[in-house]
Design a protein around this motif. Structure first.
Motif, PDB file in Angstrom:
ATOM      1  N   MET A 373       0.848  -1.193   0.000  1.00 17.80           N
ATOM      2  CA  MET A 373       0.000   0.000   0.000  1.00 17.80           C
ATOM      3  C   MET A 373       0.889   1.250   0.000  1.00 17.80           C
ATOM      4  O   MET A 373       0.613   2.226  -0.704  1.00 17.80           O
ATOM      5  CB  MET A 373      -0.922  -0.038   1.212  1.00 17.80           C
ATOM      6  CG  MET A 373      -1.998   1.037   1.239  1.00 17.80           C
ATOM      7  SD  MET A 373      -1.461   2.519   2.084  1.00 17.80           S
ATOM      8  CE  MET A 373      -1.327   1.916   3.755  1.00 17.80           C
ATOM      9  N   GLU A 374       1.962   1.199   0.809  1.00 18.92           N
ATOM     10  CA  GLU A 374       2.872   2.361   0.842  1.00 18.92           C
ATOM     11  C   GLU A 374       3.504   2.582  -0.525  1.00 18.92           C
ATOM     12  O   GLU A 374       3.618   3.708  -1.011  1.00 18.92           O
ATOM     13  CB  GLU A 374       3.962   2.142   1.902  1.00 18.92           C
ATOM     14  CG  GLU A 374       3.448   2.426   3.303  1.00 18.92           C
ATOM     15  CD  GLU A 374       4.332   1.816   4.394  1.00 18.92           C
ATOM     16  OE1 GLU A 374       5.411   1.274   4.066  1.00 18.92           O
ATOM     17  OE2 GLU A 374       3.902   1.865   5.565  1.00 18.92           O
ATOM     18  N   GLU A 375       3.910   1.463  -1.152  1.00 18.05           N
ATOM     19  CA  GLU A 375       4.515   1.556  -2.487  1.00 18.05           C
ATOM     20  C   GLU A 375       3.538   2.176  -3.486  1.00 18.05           C
ATOM     21  O   GLU A 375       3.900   3.036  -4.287  1.00 18.05           O
ATOM     22  CB  GLU A 375       4.918   0.145  -2.947  1.00 18.05           C
ATOM     23  CG  GLU A 375       5.530   0.112  -4.325  1.00 18.05           C
ATOM     24  CD  GLU A 375       5.643  -1.325  -4.858  1.00 18.05           C
ATOM     25  OE1 GLU A 375       6.243  -2.166  -4.176  1.00 18.05           O
ATOM     26  OE2 GLU A 375       5.098  -1.561  -5.952  1.00 18.05           O
ATOM     27  N   MET A 376       2.283   1.753  -3.393  1.00 18.12           N
ATOM     28  CA  MET A 376       1.300   2.265  -4.349  1.00 18.12           C
ATOM     29  C   MET A 376       1.067   3.752  -4.149  1.00 18.12           C
ATOM     30  O   MET A 376       0.974   4.519  -5.111  1.00 18.12           O
ATOM     31  CB  MET A 376       0.011   1.433  -4.277  1.00 18.12           C
ATOM     32  CG  MET A 376      -1.176   2.018  -3.569  1.00 18.12           C
ATOM     33  SD  MET A 376      -2.489   0.784  -3.440  1.00 18.12           S
ATOM     34  CE  MET A 376      -3.751   1.604  -4.349  1.00 18.12           C
ATOM     35  N   VAL A 377       1.008   4.183  -2.890  1.00 23.09           N
ATOM     36  CA  VAL A 377       0.810   5.610  -2.610  1.00 23.09           C
ATOM     37  C   VAL A 377       2.002   6.407  -3.145  1.00 23.09           C
ATOM     38  O   VAL A 377       1.830   7.444  -3.788  1.00 23.09           O
ATOM     39  CB  VAL A 377       0.620   5.839  -1.092  1.00 23.09           C
ATOM     40  CG1 VAL A 377       0.658   7.323  -0.755  1.00 23.09           C
ATOM     41  CG2 VAL A 377      -0.698   5.227  -0.634  1.00 23.09           C
ATOM     42  N   LYS A 378       3.195   5.864  -2.896  1.00 24.83           N
ATOM     43  CA  LYS A 378       4.401   6.554  -3.368  1.00 24.83           C
ATOM     44  C   LYS A 378       4.404   6.700  -4.880  1.00 24.83           C
ATOM     45  O   LYS A 378       4.882   7.680  -5.435  1.00 24.83           O
ATOM     46  CB  LYS A 378       5.641   5.761  -2.923  1.00 24.83           C
ATOM     47  CG  LYS A 378       6.527   6.571  -1.968  1.00 24.83           C
ATOM     48  CD  LYS A 378       7.791   5.812  -1.642  1.00 24.83           C
ATOM     49  CE  LYS A 378       7.892   5.622  -0.127  1.00 24.83           C
ATOM     50  NZ  LYS A 378       8.810   4.560   0.254  1.00 24.83           N
ATOM     51  N   SER A 379       3.853   5.678  -5.574  1.00 25.77           N
ATOM     52  CA  SER A 379       3.868   5.741  -7.044  1.00 25.77           C
ATOM     53  C   SER A 379       2.693   6.557  -7.596  1.00 25.77           C
ATOM     54  O   SER A 379       2.465   6.595  -8.801  1.00 25.77           O
ATOM     55  CB  SER A 379       3.843   4.328  -7.636  1.00 25.77           C
ATOM     56  OG  SER A 379       2.551   3.783  -7.496  1.00 25.77           O
ATOM     57  N   GLY A 380       1.957   7.188  -6.679  1.00 21.33           N
ATOM     58  CA  GLY A 380       0.909   8.103  -7.145  1.00 21.33           C
ATOM     59  C   GLY A 380      -0.453   7.468  -7.348  1.00 21.33           C
ATOM     60  O   GLY A 380      -1.317   8.058  -7.991  1.00 21.33           O
ATOM     61  N   VAL A 381      -0.629   6.242  -6.828  1.00 22.66           N
ATOM     62  CA  VAL A 381      -1.947   5.599  -6.958  1.00 22.66           C
ATOM     63  C   VAL A 381      -2.639   5.652  -5.591  1.00 22.66           C
ATOM     64  O   VAL A 381      -2.203   4.977  -4.662  1.00 22.66           O
ATOM     65  CB  VAL A 381      -1.810   4.123  -7.409  1.00 22.66           C
ATOM     66  CG1 VAL A 381      -3.172   3.467  -7.563  1.00 22.66           C
ATOM     67  CG2 VAL A 381      -1.015   4.024  -8.695  1.00 22.66           C
TER      68      VAL A 381
END
Length: 476
Positions: A373-381
């Motif tokens: 989830m953190e990765e997805m937020v970081k990638s702008g999703v």
DNA sequence: TTAGGGTTAG
């Protein structure tokens, strides 16, 4: 010919503010000039698929007093018929009459086609009578246009009547005639008659082409007669007629409808062995079909095989595969695929992350879900409600109440996701073995973040209070 | 490529 291709390039490149027609007319004052360039300009516009501009050039050509050739008029008519610009078609036709341009068979047939697109049969008949008065005899194209139109409208009797008339008038039916009739019969479910007509056509010395085979194959597929479709496919290959993407597509769909994806898969493998190229769409279709049948590993091995032929799945196919693996709890395999996507420069989206996070939380790997989830937020999703719910439920299930609460606050604060369902899951988990004070504190903290309890929340709180009370805990 | 034929529904 060279001039025409240069003109096509020119009209494609020129800005809409530049007036090519004007420039060409101005040229006439300085140099040795042939008005046939205006004719070619109209053709160039039609060839460049700029029909509206072609029509304008036609009008202006007429205005400056030049008479376009019948072939140019037909080019324009063809473009206008395809766009169903009915009024403009008739305007061209009337203008031709005024200017003394004699329509030829092509003109009449295109106008017949135009009228056939319309529902009004009387108009077609009146037009045909007028054509004949002008000394034009309907040819094989005219008959085919009419027969096809009747067949499409389900008027088989009229179509076959014309088919007989053709013979009487010594106009021999060709492949188009038979294909149109077979199509009409297939649409009515008269497969046997369609196939008989096919044999008659062959008997009369016509060699079926891809389209006539496809028409019959399509009829059988729609009727669920896959055995017949398949043997026709072999027959066509045997006769040296190449199946095209339409042939494969229609058979794939036929098998798909019958739920016989494995037969479809086998057929594709067989066609590959014959050396027929299989289109990307067919592979997509099979991949998605296998995933949706919960056969992610069959899909994966297909992917491995066809990747060697240069097939690259797009994000939707990848997501189908990942979702299918996740549905069967194969998180590790799904993660490997996601990594592959990234290597191929395909950016995972919400669908990808949602499937993976939900799966990880379901199999008690909420910590890994959270890192994703953190990765997805970081990638702008940004996460959605389903992601939020999966993580909160996951942590509650793993009894990490602290994590669940902090995430609930995080989603509310950062993304304005206020999911009462997740909130209730947290209260319920907490009420299992917390004391009353803890429960009340949680209510306070959550209200500060912006959560409002609903009736279910109250139910869980009361349940918690009652449990605390009955186990002898001190009331707050 | 101056004309005509084969998927796709609710």
């Amino acid at each position: 010919m060279k001039l025409l291709s240069e003109l096509i390039e020119m009209v494609k490149d020129v800005s809409p503010n530049d007036d090519v027609f004007e420039s060409l007319v101005l040229c006439s004052e300085d140099c040795n000039w042939d008005p046939v360039v205006l004719d070619m300009l109209i053709k160039a516009y039609v060839k460049a698929n700029m029909i509206r501009e072609g029509f304008r050039a036609f009008r202006r050509t007429v205005e400056v007093g030049f008479v376009p050739s019948v072939i140019t008029c037909n080019w324009l008519l063809n473009g206008l018929v395809k766009l169903s610009r009915v009024d403009q078609c008739w305007e061209v036709y009337e203008e031709m009459g005024r200017l003394g341009i004699h329509p030829n068979a092509y003109t009449f047939n295109m106008l017949t086609h135009l009228l056939c697109k319309d529902e009004d049969v009387d108009k077609v008949n009146a037009f045909l009578e007028k054509m004949e008065e002008e000394g034009f005899d309907p040819d094989v194209v005219t008959y085919n246009t009419l027969i096809n139109s009747y067949c499409r409208k389900g008027r088989l009797e009229d179509a076959f009547y014309l088919y007989k008339i053709m013979y009487r008038r010594y106009v021999l039916p060709d492949l188009f005639t038979y294909t149109a009739l077979m199509n009409g019969l297939c649409k009515e479910g008269k497969l046997k008659e369609a196939h008989q007509l096919f044999h008659r056509m062959v008997h009369r010395g016509l060699s079926p082409d891809t389209k006539s085979y496809n028409t019959l194959i399509c009829g059988y597929c729609k009727d669920g007669k896959m055995q017949e479709s398949r043997s026709l496919l072999y027959e066509m290959i045997g006769n040296g007629v190449r199946p095209d993407s339409f042939t494969c597509g229609i058979i794939m769909e036929g098998y798909g409808k019958e739920g016989r994806l494995l037969s479809a898969l086998n057929l594709v493998a067989e066609l590959e062995r014959f050396g027929f190229p299989i289109s990307h769409d067919i592979y997509d279709y099979l991949m998605v079909g296998l995933c949706q049948e919960d056969r992610p590993f069959a899909a994966k091995s297909l992917l491995e095989r066809i990747s060697q032929h240069g097939y690259l799945p797009d994000i939707d196919v990848y997501n189908e595969l990942i979702e299918s693996l996740c549905k069967c709890d194969y998180a590790e395999e799904a993660l490997v695929l996601k990594a592959k996507m990234v290597i191929q420069n395909i950016k995972p989206n919400l669908v990808t992350y949602r499937a993976l996070i939900s799966c990880l939380c379901k199999i008690n790997r909420s910590v890994d879900g959270e890192s994703l989830m953190e990765e997805m937020v970081k990638s702008g999703v940004p996460p959605d409600l389903a992601v939020c719910r999966a993580l909160i439920n996951g942590y509650c299930k793993e009894r990490d109440i602290y994590k669940a609460e902090s995430l609930l606050g995080f989603f509310a604060k950062e993304f304005q996701i206020f999911d009462t369902g997740s909130y209730n899951a947290l209260v319920k988990a907490l009420s299992e073995n917390a004391d009353v004070a803890t429960l009340i504190d949680l209510q306070d903290r959550m209200q500060k973040v912006g959560f409002a309890p609903n009736s279910l929340t109250c139910k869980f709180v009361i349940h918690g209070l009652w449990k605390a009370y009955s186990t002898g805990q001190k009331e707050a």
